[in-house]
Write a protein that holds these residues in place. Structure first.
Motif, short mmCIF file in Angstrom:
data_model
loop_
_atom_site.label_atom_id
_atom_site.label_comp_id
_atom_site.label_asym_id
_atom_site.label_seq_id
_atom_site.Cartn_x
_atom_site.Cartn_y
_atom_site.Cartn_z
N ASN A 243 -39.84 94.74 112.28
CA ASN A 243 -40.90 94.75 113.30
C ASN A 243 -40.52 94.02 114.58
O ASN A 243 -41.36 93.60 115.35
N THR A 244 -39.21 93.86 114.79
CA THR A 244 -38.73 93.29 116.04
C THR A 244 -37.44 94.05 116.38
O THR A 244 -37.08 95.00 115.69
N LEU B 39 -34.70 89.42 118.81
CA LEU B 39 -34.27 88.26 118.03
C LEU B 39 -32.75 88.31 117.84
O LEU B 39 -32.23 89.20 117.17
N ASP B 40 -32.04 87.35 118.46
CA ASP B 40 -30.59 87.23 118.27
C ASP B 40 -30.35 86.24 117.14
O ASP B 40 -30.63 85.04 117.28
N ILE B 41 -29.84 86.76 116.04
CA ILE B 41 -29.65 85.90 114.86
C ILE B 41 -28.25 85.27 114.93
O ILE B 41 -27.28 85.95 115.27
N TYR C 298 -27.16 96.11 116.14
CA TYR C 298 -28.53 95.73 116.46
C TYR C 298 -29.43 96.81 115.90
O TYR C 298 -29.00 97.96 115.70
N ILE C 299 -30.68 96.46 115.61
CA ILE C 299 -31.56 97.40 114.92
C ILE C 299 -33.01 97.21 115.35
O ILE C 299 -33.45 96.10 115.63
N SER C 300 -33.73 98.33 115.42
CA SER C 300 -35.18 98.28 115.59
C SER C 300 -35.73 99.46 114.80
O SER C 300 -34.97 100.25 114.23
N GLN C 301 -37.05 99.60 114.77
CA GLN C 301 -37.64 100.73 114.05
C GLN C 301 -38.56 101.48 114.99
O GLN C 301 -39.41 100.87 115.65
N GLY D 284 -38.67 93.75 123.99
CA GLY D 284 -39.07 94.78 123.03
C GLY D 284 -38.39 96.09 123.32
O GLY D 284 -37.22 96.12 123.70
N ASN D 285 -39.12 97.18 123.16
CA ASN D 285 -38.55 98.47 123.54
C ASN D 285 -39.62 99.43 124.05
O ASN D 285 -40.80 99.13 124.05
#
Ligand SMILES: Cc1cc2nc3c(=O)[nH]c(=O)nc-3n(C[C@H](O)[C@H](O)[C@H](O)COP(=O)(O)OP(=O)(O)OC[C@H]3O[C@@H](n4cnc5c(N)ncnc54)[C@H](O)[C@@H]3O)c2cc1C
Length: 417
Positions: free
Chosen positions: A271-272, A118-120, A282-285, A178-179
């Motif tokens: 969750n994205t 998701l590019d905000i 940029y960030i993910s978990q 995704g990753n």
């Protein structure tokens, strides 16, 4: 191999001993049909696709360290095909399609998780760019969805919705992106390539190239002796200019360190994969709960694989603007890889002007997602002496010909990973 529950319990308590080796550790032979320099994702996957698609199995992958020690084991694992240019999208979308079947193909769980990217965006200009990019994706058959502000905040509740300077206006989502688990990709390809006959040789550094009477490349010099080769395929990521310098080729790329960060584990809250449109963040978990994030490359050239503090500050500041609720989360560690930045932000996947010498490199910060697709095309190029249509734009002459694949000029988002 199948295990019953009781044998699985036995395996769990055996103290990390007795695992079957995933791949052989052969001594280098005197000659191979193809020598691949660099045992990162691209090198290993190229060996696999040479065997699988072209029946070329007399192949060595020479890795100066150990498998997974380079960028393939250091990146933030974002996989996407949300590109703008018609010359980029087919390659990256082909790669994404290969990712979708990769665990099954390699019989190795690469943990590919299509949680979306998701590019905000935060300004009208960025929204225009996102619409343009989304349309380019749809025209090329790629999934793209424009989200309004509410939809973004529903997906990312911790994003600061009241940020006066950078209000959230909406986002461009690629749901199929995704990753994945980075080192599983290296091990999965290594095991599969080994089983198809390729020799994976670690602790084997290429120190020079052997040349024939007409200047053609005939093999490599290594710290473990000379190895002759029908063709040599270089895939050394951050060391591209250094290794190609050994045959006197000066490339339009330079090496920088790029850092990544992981926090202590927290409950699921991202969750994205999200990018902050106005700061390099940029960030993910991760599945373990750690927040994985990163930003821009370090400002000067280096081969150190460790980063410097100004970028740590930049990234932490951007994080506080984007998701202030994370301000008290502790940073667990940060590290860096060496990336080869090209002048147009696009890679090289091509035959070089030197006979028998092929190049895959110049991945900037974006080469993890490309591993399956680019290696598939690189294997095609090495086997046939000519590019596949997906990698045809990524040749070395494009600068001299005035035809750069200008990923860096494509708008505010192209620099994310
Ligand atoms: C912090 C960070 C975050 C990133 N995040 C992303 C992301 O989210 N998504 C994405 O798509 N991309 C990302 N990237 C980029 C991506 O990791 C790289 O573009 C990609 O991994 C490079 O290809 P590789 O896997 O083949 O490289 P590497 O794993 O670096 O493989 C090259 C290998 O060549 C070996 N080598 C070098 N010189 C020699 C020599 N003389 N002889 C023999 N072997 C040699 C090295 O030891 C190394 O193992 C990121 C990179 C970093 C550093």
């Amino acid at each position: 191999m199948r295990y019953s529950i009781s044998s699985l319990v036995k395996q769990a308590f055996r103290g990390h001993s007795g695992w079957p080796e995933a791949f052989r550790h052969p001594e280098p032979a005197k000659h191979y049909d193809v020598v691949i320099v660099g045992g990162g994702g691209h090198g290993l996957a190229t060996a696999y696709y040479l065997a699988k698609n072209h029946e070329i199995t007399n192949v060595a992958v020479l890795e100066r360290g150990w498998i997974g020690s380079g960028n393939v084991g250091r990146n933030t694992t974002i996989v996407r095909s949300n590109y703008l240019l018609n010359s980029e999208i087919p390659l990256l979308e082909w790669s994404l399609k290969l990712w979708e079947g990769l665990s099954e193909e390699l019989n190795y769980n690469v943990m590919f998780s299509q949680r979306g990217v998701l590019d905000i965006f935060h300004t009208d200009g960025q929204r225009d760019e996102a619409v343009r990019r989304g349309n380019a994706m749809i025209v090329n058959g790629v999934d793209a969805v424009m989200l309004d502000r509410k939809q973004v905040l529903d997906m990312m509740p911790l994003v600061d919705e009241n940020n006066g300077r950078y209000p959230v206006l909406g986002g461009l989502l690629q749901p199929r992106a995704g990753n994945a688990r980075h080192d599983a990709v290296a091990w999965g390809y290594a095991r599969a390539a080994d089983r198809m006959g390729a020799d994976i040789i670690q602790n084997c550094e290429v120190t020079g190239f052997c040349r024939g009477p007409n200047g053609e490349v005939t093999g490599v010099e290594t710290n473990r002796g000379q190895i002759s080769a029908g063709k040599v395929a270089v895939a050394v990521a951050g060391h591209t200019s250094q290794v190609m310098g050994m045959v006197g080729m000066k490339l339009p790329c330079e090496s920088h360190t790029l850092q990544a960060f992981v926090s202590e584990a927290v409950k699921p809250c991202v969750n994205t994969v999200a990018t902050f449109g106005v700061g390099h963040l940029y960030i993910s978990q991760s599945d373990k709960g750690g927040l994985v994030f990163g930003g821009m490359v370090d400002g000067y050239n280096s081969y150190t694989q460790r980063g410097n503090l100004p970028i740590v500050e930049d990234v932490a500041e951007a994080m506080m603007m984007f998701m202030p609720a994370l301000g008290r989360v502790r940073l667990l560690r940060h590290w860096a890889g060496v990336v080869d930045m090209t002048m147009d932000g696009s890679p090289f996947i091509c035959k070089t002007p030197l006979e028998n010498l092929y190049l895959n490199g110049g991945w900037n910060y974006t080469g993890f997602k490309a591993i399956p697709g680019a290696a598939w095309c690189f294997a095609h190029t090495v086997a046939n002496g000519a590019p596949h249509k997906f990698n045809a734009p990524f040749h070395l002459d494009r600068f001299a010909e005035g035809r750069p694949v200008d990923a860096t000029g494509g708008g505010p988002f192209p620099n994310h990973h």
